[in-house]
Design a protein around this motif. Sequence first.
Motif: not given
Length: 442
Positions: A352-362, A376-382
Amino acid sequence: MKTLLHPTRAVALAFLFAIVTGTVLLLLPLSHATAGEVPWLTAFFTAVSAVCVTGLVVVDTGTYWSTFGQTVIMVLFQIGGFGMMTAATLLGLMVNRSLRLRTKLITQVETHALGLGDVSSVARLVLVTTFASECLIATLLTLRLHVSHGLPWGEAAWSGLFHAVSAFNNAGFSIYPDSLMRYAGDALILLPVMVAIIVGGIGFPVLHDLRTKWHDPRHWSLHTKLTLSATAILLVGGAATLLAMEWSNPKTLGPMSIPGKLLAAAFASVSARTAGFNAIDIGALTHESWALHYFLMFVGGGSAGTAGGVKVGTVAILLMLVVAEIRGLSDSEGFGRRVSHSAQRQAITVLVLGSAMVVVGTLFILRGSDIPTDQVIFEVISAFGTVGLSTGITADLPESGQLMLTLLMYVGRVGTITLAASLALGERRMPYRYPEEHPIVG
């Protein structure tokens, strides 16, 4: 009374100290390949990427940085992959031949040793495995680069060493502007790199288990069995899916021979799980292949290794929980073992926290730039998965976007580990329990 720093905070601060030190060294004129000052953000971003073994860059490593600068970068991702507290533990062992309880606790946070008695043996295993693997891979690469590709011995040796250390630590840094695309059809280059990535990313507790019980798989820990089986599924499944999506793509696998396609797809599947090297143009992949990379990068590799992501063990535990719920079972089971409820809670929290970080960063980066959302999603998850693969937009991001990536890299390398460890170390029994109710789910 002397206040003791919590082990998880000690690990986080150790990584932060390494980042600051690396930034200062990269700011030195000696680190720059040409005359002129190095912008602070370039040095800081590179240091964070190296210590967090990510591999995202805003400048070309091979031409922007001098040999000294490249050496600093290599040392940083060696330290980042090796582990701050593991290094401190080995130093303590060499000096004192013994460890304090607190040192064992801090090292246990980083190595995920199963008991205080395992810390010393795991730390020694980290040292032996790391340097033995890196020396072997470096030798193989050096010979291949000199004999088959005509590089002078000195250049071949430096390239072999740099890429061997980068591969084992899942750092993804390359001194070539095209990463390893120039060697896309060379199995004797890509296969050793793949082996280094897998061995480094599978996790040292798994290697410790295999070393002590290699002859008796029945007595491997549940963690080892879950990690190995999930890793095999993801590697094979990722390669097969990538082949199906890119088989006829004229910009990636299309022009290659069948053996070349199989090799490139396998390498991409291995590298997507936090290594960051690429033998095909990531920016030319289809959108479906990008989506596949989202998943592989987010999952990552094994716990307590050099890989990032939320870890394959976490995802395996969640899948077991889902299966148990569907089947109406009260316990999550696998390989004849029952998963503890605390491990299930930790896995859910990490996801959940990992997913939240990806969403916020995106959302943050999209707000400050006009770059397409999928890139952007690719870069954030990377960045969060400490992978280092990029569609080519890293240097084009505004400063705020690059700073967000540094935060994601740091959290991805340190945050999920410290979170899981703090949950485990901070677990306590409540002296009371509230009345139970069943809220509606679904």
